[in-house]
Enzyme design. Structure first.
Site, PDB file in Angstrom:
ATOM      1  N   ALA A  79       0.867  -1.188   0.000  1.00 46.87           N
ATOM      2  CA  ALA A  79       0.000   0.000   0.000  1.00 46.87           C
ATOM      3  C   ALA A  79       0.896   1.227   0.000  1.00 46.87           C
ATOM      4  O   ALA A  79       1.988   1.219   0.589  1.00 46.87           O
ATOM      5  CB  ALA A  79      -0.926   0.005   1.216  1.00 46.87           C
ATOM      6  N   GLU A  80       0.437   2.298  -0.637  1.00 50.47           N
ATOM      7  CA  GLU A  80       1.300   3.440  -0.912  1.00 50.47           C
ATOM      8  C   GLU A  80       1.874   4.149   0.302  1.00 50.47           C
ATOM      9  O   GLU A  80       2.947   4.753   0.204  1.00 50.47           O
ATOM     10  CB  GLU A  80       0.596   4.454  -1.830  1.00 50.47           C
ATOM     11  CG  GLU A  80      -0.677   5.064  -1.290  1.00 50.47           C
ATOM     12  CD  GLU A  80      -1.914   4.307  -1.724  1.00 50.47           C
ATOM     13  OE1 GLU A  80      -2.967   4.926  -1.810  1.00 50.47           O
ATOM     14  OE2 GLU A  80      -1.808   3.080  -1.973  1.00 50.47           O
ATOM     15  N   PRO A  81       1.237   4.133   1.502  1.00 51.08           N
ATOM     16  CA  PRO A  81       1.869   4.838   2.616  1.00 51.08           C
ATOM     17  C   PRO A  81       3.165   4.205   3.090  1.00 51.08           C
ATOM     18  O   PRO A  81       3.879   4.817   3.892  1.00 51.08           O
ATOM     19  CB  PRO A  81       0.813   4.781   3.724  1.00 51.08           C
ATOM     20  CG  PRO A  81      -0.461   4.476   3.049  1.00 51.08           C
ATOM     21  CD  PRO A  81      -0.101   3.653   1.854  1.00 51.08           C
TER      22      PRO A  81
END
Length: 663
Positions: free
Chosen positions: A338-340
Site C-alpha cells: 500500500a502506498e503509505p
C-alpha cells in the site's frame, strides 16, 4: 510558561526539557505560517495538536491565513480531522494529495473559499523530502496527461488559485513535469509513540512512519518549528538509537497526548499489534467475503495475479483482492503493498486502510513512491469511478466533490500492468443468483462515459507506453487498445445490448463477440486459484496483434525439465506462427522462466528454427538475475543477448532498428 523554540547548550545550562502542553506549543504559530500536518486519514494524525490550535483560534482569532500542507487529508468524513481547521479565516490555502476524508476542507477548496492545489500524493511526499535537501523541486514524469499537467490545469482546484507550481520541461526530447519546491514550511505537526525530554522520538506502536522524518528535516532546515505528539515519555538517553525515527536535534516541542482517544493507531483501531509488527495475526481468522458484486469483481481481478509479483491495492473494491487471495490460499505467492509504505502481509481495509496486517516491512512514504515510480510494481488494482472511450479514468473530482488523486497517479502511471475495478453502474443494481448476474431496477449513474469529468489517468499515455490496462466490472470486462475500449468478456446472465451497450456513452471495439466470464467467479465456493496461479493454460501463452504485427509469447513461470518439454512447446509455437502467413515481430516474456544449463543448447536450436518466422525478436524479464543468466545463455549460443526490463520497452523496441533481428 515561556517556550524557547531554539535548543541551546552552554556550560552553565543543560539541554532544556522539550516536553510542553499542546496549548503551549501552538502559541508559537504565527499568522500566515505554512503548516505541514502529517497523517494518512487517521494514521499518524496528531489530534491533540490540531484541537489545541482550534481552541486558540476560536479564543483569539489567531493564527489566521494559514497554508495547510498535507499528503492525505486527515479526517473521518465526520467530526474528526481537518474539520477543526476549517473555520472562517483560519486557512488561506491548501496543498494536498487527497481530500476525500475531509469534506469541510473540500468545500472550502471547491468553492474558492481558499486557494487550493491537488497534486499527486507521491509527488508531495517526495517534494517535501527534496525541499528539506535544498533542491529547487522535483523532476518526474508522474502527472503527464492528467490534471496535474499544466496543460490540463496544473493541479489548481479553483479560479482563485493562480500561482503556477508545475511546469513542462524537456530533456533529450522527453517531456517531464517540474514541481516547484516549497519556499516556506514553518510548522510541522507530527506524531510518534515515545519521546525522551531531548525530543528523540520512536514509532514502535505506529502502523505507518509516512514522511515524518522528511517533514522534520524540511521544516527544521527552513528555520521552522517541529512539534511532535507522543503517547508516553521515556527517561533521557533510554531510547535505542536504531529505534529513533525523528532525532531530537530536529524537534522543538514534545506534547503528550491527554487521552488514548486522541492518539489512536488508525480510525478503525485503537491499537492492533499486528499492524505495527509487534505480533503476527493468524490469517485463518480473516472472514471470507460474501458472494456479492464486489466479490465477483475482486475474484475476476485476482485471476490476473501472477506468482512472485509485487502488487498495489487501492481503496474500496480493490481491497477485496487481498481478501480473495487469502481465501484462495495464494497470499504467500504475492507481495501486496500500500502506498503509505507497507510491503507484504495483507493490506487492511475500511478505516484501517493504508496499514497492513503482518507486514514484512514499513517504509517511509517517499521511499515507497520511489519504488513505485521506478517500476517496482508488477500490477496495480485501483478503483474505477469514471472511464471514457479513450481509456481515461477519473477518481479525483465529480462536480462539487473533490476526492483528490491521492497516490493514484503515481501508481497507475508506473505499474507494469494496471486493472481498474468497480461496479458497472453507481449503484450497481446487480445481484449474484445461481451462478449468474441478475440486474435490478432503480436510478443509477453511468460510469462509462464519452469523456470523464477530470483526467486522473491518461489512456493515451498508457497506450503510448505499452502498458496493459483492463477495466473489470461485475457485468463485463474491457481492455484498452490503440483503437479504444474493447469489450472482451461478459458475465453469465447479462444481456449484452440491454445491460451493457445501452448503458455506456460510446461504442466499444468488438471485433469478436465477448466471451463469457469464468463461471467459477459466480459460485459460492473456492475457485482453486492456487493451481491457476502456478499453471498458465497453453492458450493464454500466445497472442497475435495483427494491427501492430506483434506475436506475444508468454514463457512466464515455465520450468523446462526435459528435451520433450522443449520440443512440444516449440512445435506448438511454430504451428501458430506458420498460420499467420507473414513474418512477425515477436515479443517474449521470460519472467520466472527456468532453463537448466544442460538443456540450453537444445533450447537455442529451437529458438533459431522458430526465428525464421520472425522479422524481429525482443525479449524481456523484470528480474535482473534472469536478465543476466539468460543473456549469457543466448550470447554463448550466437543469439542476440539483450533482454529488456519490461513488456513496454520490448514492444517499443520491436519496431526500431535496435530491435533484435531474427537470428
Amino acid at each position: 510558561m515561556t517556550i524557547d523554540p531554539v535548543l541551546t547548550r552552554t556550560s552553565a545550562s543543560p539541554i532544556r526539557d522539550k516536553v510542553v502542553t499542546a496549548d503551549e506549543a501552538v502559541r508559537l504559530i504565527r499568522n500566515g505560517d505554512y503548516l505541514v500536518v502529517e497523517g494518512f486519514a487517521g494514521q499518524g494524525y496528531a489530534e491533540e495538536l490540531v484541537l489545541a490550535l482550534e481552541r486558540r483560534y476560536l479564543a483569539s482569532g489567531n493564527p489566521k491565513d494559514l497554508s495547510l500542507v498535507f499528503t492525505v487529508a486527515q479526517g473521518d468524513r465526520g467530526d474528526r480531522g481537518f474539520v477543526h481547521l476549517c473555520h472562517d479565516g483560519m486557512l488561506k490555502r491548501s496543498l494536498g494529495g487527497h481530500y476525500g476524508m475531509a469534506p469541510a476542507l473540500q468545500k472550502l477548496a471547491v468553492s474558492g473559499g481558499i486557494e487550493a492545489y491537488n497534486l499527486p500524493q507521491g509527488v508531495l511526499a517526495q517534494l517535501i523530502r527534496d525541499t528539506g535537501a535544498g533542491k529547487p523541486g522535483l523532476l518526474t514524469r508522474v502527472g503527464l496527461g492528467t490534471f496535474a499537467d499544466p496543460r490540463l490545469g496544473g493541479g489548481k482546484v479553483n479560479d482563485v488559485t493562480t500561482e503556477d507550481r508545475v511546469r513542462i520541461m524537456e530533456i533529450d526530447g522527453t517531456e517531464y513535469l517540474f514541481y516547484k519546491a516549497f519556499d516556506r514550511l514553518d510548522v510541522a505537526f507530527l506524531r510518534g509513540t515515545t519521546a525522551d525530554p531531548a525530543g528523540n522520538v520512536t514509532m514502535e506502536k505506529e502502523s505507518l512512519t509516512l514522511e515524518a522524518l522528511e517533514i522534520a528535516i524540511a521544516v527544521h532546515n527552513r528555520g521552522g518549528l517541529v512539534i511532535v505528539q507522543v503517547e508516553r515519555i521515556a527517561e533521557r538517553g533510554s531510547l535505542h538509537p536504531r529505534d529513533v525515527k525523528i532525532p531530537g536535534v530536529l524537534v522543538d516541542c514534545v506534547v503528550l497526548a491527554t487521552s488514548p482517544e486522541r492518539h489512536t493507531q488508525s480510525w478503525g483501531s485503537q491499537y492492533n499489534p499486528s499492524m505495527s509488527g509487534e505480533i503476527r495475526q493468524p490469517m485463518s481468522r480473516v472472514a471470507a467475503m460474501p458472494l456479492d458484486p464486489r466479490k465477483v469483481i475482486a475474484r475476476r481481478a485476482a485471476m490476473e495475479l501472477r506468482p512472485n509479483s509485487v502488487v498495489n491495492l487501492g481503496i474500496g473494491v480493490p481491497e477485496g483482492v487481498a481478501a480473495v487471495a487469502t481465501e484462495e490460499g495464494i497470499l504467500d505467492y504475492l507481495t501486496l503493498t500500500a502506498e503509505p509504505g507497507v510491503i507484504g502481509g495483507m493490506p487492511a481495509g475500511g478505516t484501517d486502510f493504508g496499514s497492513a496486517v503482518n507486514p514484512d516491512a514499513i517504509l517511509a512514504q517517499p521511499s515507497q513512491f520511489d519504488f513505485y515510480d521506478g517500476g517496482g510494481l508488477d500490477a496495480a488494482f485501483l478503483g474505477l469511478a469514471q472511464a471514457d472511450q479513450h481509456g481515461n479514468v477519473n477518481v479525483s473530482r465529480f462536480g462539487p466533490r473533490l476526492a483528490g488523486a491521492g497516490g493514484f497517479i503515481n501508481i497507475s502511471q508506473n505499474a507494469k500492468s494496471v486493472y481498474f475495478l468497480g461496479t458497472f453502474l453507481a449503484p450497481a443494481h446487480t445481484e449474484v443468483v445461481d451462478g449468474t448476474i441478475v440486474t435490478t431496477q432503480g436510478p443509477a449513474a453511468p460510469k462509462f462515459l464519452k469523456d470523464v469529468d477530470q483526467r486522473t489517468f491518461s489512456g493515451e499515455y498508457a497506450v503510448r507506453s505499452g502498458q496493459p490496462v483492463l477495466f473489470i466490472t461485475e457485468r463485463c470486462v474491457f481492455v484498452l487498445t490503440e483503437r479504444g475500449m474493447e469489450l472482451t468478456e461478459i458475465a453469465p446472465g447479462i444481456d449484452l445490448q440491454r445491460d451493457v451497450l445501452d448503458l455506456i456513452e460510446f461504442e466499444p471495439v468488438m471485433d469478436n463477440p465477448p466471451v463469457t466470464m469464468d463461471p467459477r467467479i459466480f459460485r459460492d465456493e473456492p475457485m482453486g486459484l492456487g493451481d491457476d496461479l502456478l499453471t498458465v493454460p497453453l492458450e493464454a501463452r500466445f497472442s497475435y496483434d495483427a494491427n501492430r504485427n506483434i506475436f506475444f509469447l508468454n514463457l512466464e513461470g515455465i520450468a523446462v525439465r526435459t528435451e520433450d518439454d522443449i520440443q512440444d512447446a516449440f512445435t506448438e509455437i511454430d504451428q501458430r506462427l506458420a498460420k499467420i502467413g507473414r513474418q512477425v515481430n515477436m515479443v517474449v516474456n521470460y519472467d520466472n522462466f527456468s532453463l537448466p544449463p544442460e538443456l540450453a543448447d537444445s533450447f537455442a536450436a529451437c529458438v533459431r528454427t522458430t526465428n525464421r518466422y520472425c522479422e524481429t525478436v525482443t525479449r524481456y524479464t523484470t528480474s535482473a538475475f534472469l536478465r543476466l543468466k539468460l543473456a549469457d545463455h543466448l550470447a554463448d549460443r550466437g543469439l542476440a543477448p539483450h533482454l529488456y526490463e519490461s513488456r513496454g520497452e520490448a514492444i517499443a523496441a520491436s519496431h526500431t532498428p535496435e530491435a533484435g533481428a531474427a537470428e
